[in-house]
Every structure is written in structure tokens, then in C-alpha cells.
Design an enzyme around this catalytic site. Structure first.
Site, PDB file in Angstrom:
ATOM      1  N   HIS A 133      56.147  11.040  41.714  1.00 44.38           N
ATOM      2  CA  HIS A 133      56.460  12.424  41.310  1.00 44.38           C
ATOM      3  C   HIS A 133      57.947  12.455  40.967  1.00 44.38           C
ATOM      4  O   HIS A 133      58.744  11.734  41.576  1.00 44.38           O
ATOM      5  CB  HIS A 133      56.165  13.338  42.502  1.00 44.38           C
ATOM      6  CG  HIS A 133      56.228  14.791  42.218  1.00 44.38           C
ATOM      7  ND1 HIS A 133      57.418  15.475  42.131  1.00 44.38           N
ATOM      8  CD2 HIS A 133      55.255  15.712  42.008  1.00 44.38           C
ATOM      9  CE1 HIS A 133      57.165  16.748  41.884  1.00 44.38           C
ATOM     10  NE2 HIS A 133      55.867  16.921  41.805  1.00 44.38           N
ATOM     11  N   ASP A 211      57.171   9.538  50.737  1.00 45.82           N
ATOM     12  CA  ASP A 211      56.894  10.891  50.267  1.00 45.82           C
ATOM     13  C   ASP A 211      55.436  11.182  50.644  1.00 45.82           C
ATOM     14  O   ASP A 211      54.509  10.682  50.015  1.00 45.82           O
ATOM     15  CB  ASP A 211      57.114  10.936  48.747  1.00 45.82           C
ATOM     16  CG  ASP A 211      56.513  12.183  48.101  1.00 45.82           C
ATOM     17  OD1 ASP A 211      55.860  12.976  48.797  1.00 45.82           O
ATOM     18  OD2 ASP A 211      56.700  12.347  46.886  1.00 45.82           O
ATOM     19  N   GLN A 214      51.325  14.395  49.476  1.00 45.14           N
ATOM     20  CA  GLN A 214      49.888  14.454  49.192  1.00 45.14           C
ATOM     21  C   GLN A 214      49.038  13.810  50.279  1.00 45.14           C
ATOM     22  O   GLN A 214      47.828  13.677  50.111  1.00 45.14           O
ATOM     23  CB  GLN A 214      49.593  13.752  47.847  1.00 45.14           C
ATOM     24  CG  GLN A 214      50.208  14.431  46.651  1.00 45.14           C
ATOM     25  CD  GLN A 214      49.596  15.803  46.378  1.00 45.14           C
ATOM     26  OE1 GLN A 214      48.485  16.119  46.818  1.00 45.14           O
ATOM     27  NE2 GLN A 214      50.326  16.644  45.659  1.00 45.14           N
ATOM     28  N   LYS A 237      51.470  22.221  50.984  1.00 50.26           N
ATOM     29  CA  LYS A 237      50.376  21.304  50.629  1.00 50.26           C
ATOM     30  C   LYS A 237      49.523  20.987  51.865  1.00 50.26           C
ATOM     31  O   LYS A 237      48.584  20.211  51.801  1.00 50.26           O
ATOM     32  CB  LYS A 237      50.935  20.033  49.992  1.00 50.26           C
ATOM     33  CG  LYS A 237      51.614  20.328  48.639  1.00 50.26           C
ATOM     34  CD  LYS A 237      51.987  19.086  47.911  1.00 50.26           C
ATOM     35  CE  LYS A 237      52.991  19.332  46.801  1.00 50.26           C
ATOM     36  NZ  LYS A 237      52.392  19.859  45.564  1.00 50.26           N
ATOM     37  N   CYS A 375      54.216  16.276  36.770  1.00 47.94           N
ATOM     38  CA  CYS A 375      55.557  15.844  37.216  1.00 47.94           C
ATOM     39  C   CYS A 375      55.580  14.343  37.469  1.00 47.94           C
ATOM     40  O   CYS A 375      56.247  13.873  38.410  1.00 47.94           O
ATOM     41  CB  CYS A 375      56.010  16.589  38.472  1.00 47.94           C
ATOM     42  SG  CYS A 375      56.158  18.346  38.243  1.00 47.94           S
TER      43      CYS A 375
HETATM   44  N1  PLP Z   1      55.787  14.460  45.890  1.00 48.06           N
HETATM   45  C1  PLP Z   1      54.504  14.565  45.512  1.00 48.06           C
HETATM   46  C2  PLP Z   1      53.626  13.355  45.546  1.00 48.06           C
HETATM   47  C3  PLP Z   1      54.010  15.799  45.089  1.00 48.06           C
HETATM   48  O1  PLP Z   1      52.742  15.908  44.718  1.00 48.06           O
HETATM   49  C4  PLP Z   1      54.887  16.909  45.058  1.00 48.06           C
HETATM   50  C5  PLP Z   1      54.403  18.221  44.562  1.00 48.06           C
HETATM   51  O2  PLP Z   1      53.510  18.295  43.757  1.00 48.06           O
HETATM   52  C6  PLP Z   1      56.182  16.743  45.477  1.00 48.06           C
HETATM   53  C7  PLP Z   1      56.612  15.506  45.888  1.00 48.06           C
HETATM   54  C8  PLP Z   1      57.158  17.886  45.486  1.00 48.06           C
HETATM   55  O3  PLP Z   1      56.791  18.805  46.451  1.00 48.06           O
HETATM   56  P1  PLP Z   1      57.572  20.209  46.564  1.00 48.06           P
HETATM   57  O4  PLP Z   1      57.541  20.807  45.189  1.00 48.06           O
HETATM   58  O5  PLP Z   1      56.756  20.976  47.555  1.00 48.06           O
HETATM   59  O6  PLP Z   1      58.936  19.907  47.024  1.00 48.06           O
END
Ligand code: PLP
Length: 416
Positions: A133, A211, A214, A237, A375
Site C-alpha cells: 500500500h 503493516d 489487513q 479495519k 493505493c
Molecule cells: N496498509 C494497508 C495494507 C491498507 O490496506 C491500508 C488501507 O487501506 C493502509 C495501510 C492504510 O491504512 P489507514 O488509511 O487506515 O492509515
């Protein structure tokens, strides 16, 4: 056949009962019952979370840590209790290793800027995967630019599987200081072999940030068993509110890292001659925090802990397999992301259609999906596609809803 008859009986998961906990799911959208398949973007909230936030504002609202009255004491107890709930959820050794952030994005920025600013030297290397992401790419690029370090991508093959051989050769080349990878890819659904990644990175002397945006909604995570250095996730999430997230960090690293932002709450003593900073975790929490958010997240964790998680995991696996089978049996549908180990995500293309047009036509039939590059532009570019249609599932989705998705797709295709 109804949902219960189609669910694998070995999963023992009562999806209909669980759906009753989520008021938002029971509505009509564009004249059709809502089919919410955008859980990778954000999950829906059970009533317990909505009530916890509303109760806080109805009865306990106050600033935390500094008030000399009953409301401040109650708000502080709930807020710090929420930190303890998160610590137990991740099996962190101590509650002071749980930092509140605005979400995964801010957690990565915090590590990149605080750890990176002091530790990275010109020529140092940061590895991320090609399927990350943007929030796990851009903060590293920014700190690399400021320090002379560089960001490199661990290759990913056409199925969406990380190339572990390439990763290990990159480690052998030396000077890798940080490996930051997603536990689960939001664009492809790939579950990365993070245990193996952490072990190999540590053997090469690198730190590892995971990270977990998900992952946490799908199965329990144990940061001590994983032995990762940092783990990040977002409450929204995990059936909690938006605007709050978590960074877990190894104690000695957090202690050595400078504050990320300055202000109230994070100091010990302030004078114009010099300022000293508070202990963990407050050193990293400048300003009034998202108190209601923390309480909402704790309620979400309590909710998830109250489910039979093993049954939920098994149910989600069977549901995804059912959706994948249907996709493979549908002419003109190509799955994007077919790694052996996947969770939740059905990313696909439909011949002769643009993902955005399909998303619109599905919405007209009450089916909520996400379209675009999710993203994760680099992996879309590698695959030579502008994006995909992404249906992402949670344990409250049903087999009937998967059928509705494919019926809606059939209808949508008649427009092209
Ligand atoms: N990392 C992953 C794998 C994601 O799917 C997302 C959000 O879609 C993020 C990071 C970013 O999360 P946030 O927008 O809640 O900071």
C-alpha cells in the site's frame, strides 16, 4: 440452498447471528438490499462499538491524564484500559509499547521519521515489497530522500507471491536496515510469509516493521511469537472507528527513538533552557488523544474476542474459496492475485469493461465494491493494468451475497 446449508459444516459459524450485531448491513441501497463487499477499505461497526463511543460522550467525556475530577478519572481509566486491551490483543509484553496513532499510515510515518531520522545513513537500504500500500512506501521514500538511504522493492510474481529468493539475495547484498512489509496485501489478498521474513531479516541485522492493516480483522496476531520490531494497524479495519490506530514497538527501540511530534502530554519538564520528554508511551503522544476512538477500538477488540475466532477464520476461508470458484467459472473474468495463501480479497478484471464502470453498475444494484488501484499503484503498473474490481469479505458476509455479486456482474455486463 440457503447460506447455512452451503456453509462448510466444519466451520460452525453462525453468520446470521453475527449479522444482527451490525445495524448498517440491514438497509436498502439504490432499491436493493445492501451487499457490503468493501471490507478491505473499512469494516462496518457492531452496535457494541457504536454504543461504547456514544456512552463515552454521554457519560464520561473529559480530557485525560490531567483533570482533578471524577469525569477525568473515568475517561483516563477507560482510555488507559483500552491500551491494555490492545496490548493483550497483540500479546505485547507491556502496555507502554502500544502507541496511539491516527492509523496504519501514521504508524509507518512515525517509525520512518523517528527511527529513520536518527538511524539511517547514506547508502543504507530499506526493503518493502512491490505489492505494498502507498502508506508503506511513501513515508520510507520521504525519509530515504532526507537521509541518503534508498528504498528497494522485493519482487512479486504474477500470482502476487513474494519472491523469497530475491528477498534473501537482497539481504545478502548488505546494508539493509529496515524491512517493512504488509502482513496481507489489500490489493491482492496475498498473505505474506512474515515469520520467514522476520527471521531472515534479523539474521541479516535488519529490523522489521509489519503493516497489519489487513490482517488483524482476520486472525489473532501475537507480536512476541512473530518477533517483529514494529507492528501497525488501523482500528477502522477491525470493526472500530476511523481516525485511530496502533503502533506496537519493541521497548528498547521505542526508548531510543526521539519523539515524533512535540506538544502537551509528551513532556516531563519544559523550560526555555531545554525540555525533557515523558516516558513511554506518552513521549510519542503529543496533544489531546482520540479518547473516544481508543474506547471504540477496545470495544471492537472485545467484540472480536467474543466471537469464535477459529470458526470465523474457517468460515471466511470457505467463503473466499466459493467466490473464487464462481469467478473462475465465469467467462471473461480474470482474477488478479492468485497466491496460494490468501485471505478476504477477490480482485478481478472483466473482459471488455473498465473497473470503474463496473463499480458504478454494481452500486446501482446495491453491491458495494472498490475499484481502482487500491493505493497500490506499483503492483498495478507491474501487471500493466489501471486497477481492478475488488470485492473484500468479512465474517459477516454470506454465500447469498457472493451470489448477488455475480448476478449483479452478469447484469452489468449486459450494458457493455
Ligand atoms: N496498509 C494497508 C495494507 C491498507 O490496506 C491500508 C488501507 O487501506 C493502509 C495501510 C492504510 O491504512 P489507514 O488509511 O487506515 O492509515
Amino acid at each position: 440452498m440457503n447460506n447455512a446449508e452451503r456453509a462448510d459444516p466444519t466451520t460452525h459459524f453462525d453468520v446470521e447471528a453475527v449479522r444482527q450485531d451490525f445495524p448498517i448491513l440491514h438497509q436498502q441501497v439504490n432499491g436493493h438490499p445492501l451487499v457490503y463487499l468493501d471490507n478491505a477499505a473499512t469494516t462496518q461497526k457492531p452496535r457494541a462499538v457504536i454504543d461504547a463511543i456514544s456512552d463515552y460522550y454521554l457519560y464520561d467525556n473529559s480530557n485525560v491524564h490531567r483533570g482533578a475530577h471524577a469525569l477525568a478519572e473515568r475517561a483516563t481509566a477507560k482510555f488507559e484500559g483500552a491500551r491494555e486491551t490492545v496490548a493483550q490483543f497483540l500479546n505485547a509484553p507491556g502496555r507502554e509499547q502500544i502507541l496511539w496513532t491516527r492509523g496504519t499510515t501514521e504508524s509507518v510515518n512515525l517509525v520512518a521519521h523517528s527511527w529513520g531520522r536518527t538511524e539511517l545513513k547514506p547508502g543504507d537500504r530499506i526493503l518493502v515489497s512491490a505489492m505494498e500500500h502507498h502508506s508503506n512506501i511513501v513515508p520510507w521514500q520521504m525519509i530515504a530522500e532526507a537521509t541518503g538511504a534508498r528504498v528497494e522493492a522485493i519482487p512479486v510474481d504474477k500470482t502476487g507471491t513474494l519472491d523469497m529468493e530475491a528477498f534473501e539475495s537482497k539481504l545478502k547484498e548488505g546494508r539493509v536496515r529496515m524491512v517493512s512489509v504488509g502482513h496481507v496485501s489489500n490489493a491482492l489478498g496475498t498473505v505474506n510469509p512474515i515469520e520467514q521474513i522476520i527471521q531472515a531479516a534479523h539474521e541479516a541485522g535488519a529490523l522489521v516493521m509489519i503493516d497489519g492493516a489487513q490482517a488483524v480483522s482476520h486472525w489473532p496476531v501475537d507480536v512476541q511469537a512473530l518477533d517483529c520490531d514494529f507492528y501497525a494497524f488501523s482500528a477502522h479495519k477491525l470493526f472500530g472507528p476511523t481516525g485511530i490506530g496502533v503502533l506496537y514497538g519493541r521497548r528498547e527501540l521505542l526508548e531510543a527513538m526521539p519523539p515524533y511530534q512535540g506538544g502537551g502530554e509528551m513532556i516531563q519538564h519544559v523550560s526555555f533552557e531545554g525540555t525533557s520528554f515523558g516516558p513511554l508511551p506518552y513521549k510519542f503522544e503529543a496533544g489531546t488523544p482520540d479518547i473516544a476512538g481508543a474506547i471504540g477500538l477496545a470495544a471492537a477488540i472485545d467484540y472480536v474476542n467474543g466471537l469464535d475466532r477459529a470458526a470465523a477464520v474457517a468460515y471466511e476461508r470457505v467463503l473466499l474459496a466459493y467466490a473464487e470458484e464462481k469467478a473462475q467459472a465465469t467467462e471473461g473474468v480474470t482474477l488478479v492475485g492468485t497466491a496460494a495463501h490468501k485471505v478476504s480479497v477477490l480482485s478481478f478484471l472483466v473482459e471488455g469493461t473498465h473497473p470503474n464502470d463496473l463499480g458504478f453498475l454494481l452500486d446501482q444494484q446495491g453491491v458495494a465494491v472498490r475499484t481502482g488501484n487500491h493505493c497500490a499503484e506499483p503492483i498495478m503498473e507491474q501487471y500493466g493494468i489501471p486497477g481492478t474490481v475488488r470485492a473484500s469479505f468479512s465474517f459477516y458476509n454470506t454465500f447469498d451475497e457472493v451470489d448477488r455479486l455475480f448476478e449483479a456482474l452478469d447484469k452489468a455486463r449486459q450494458f457493455f
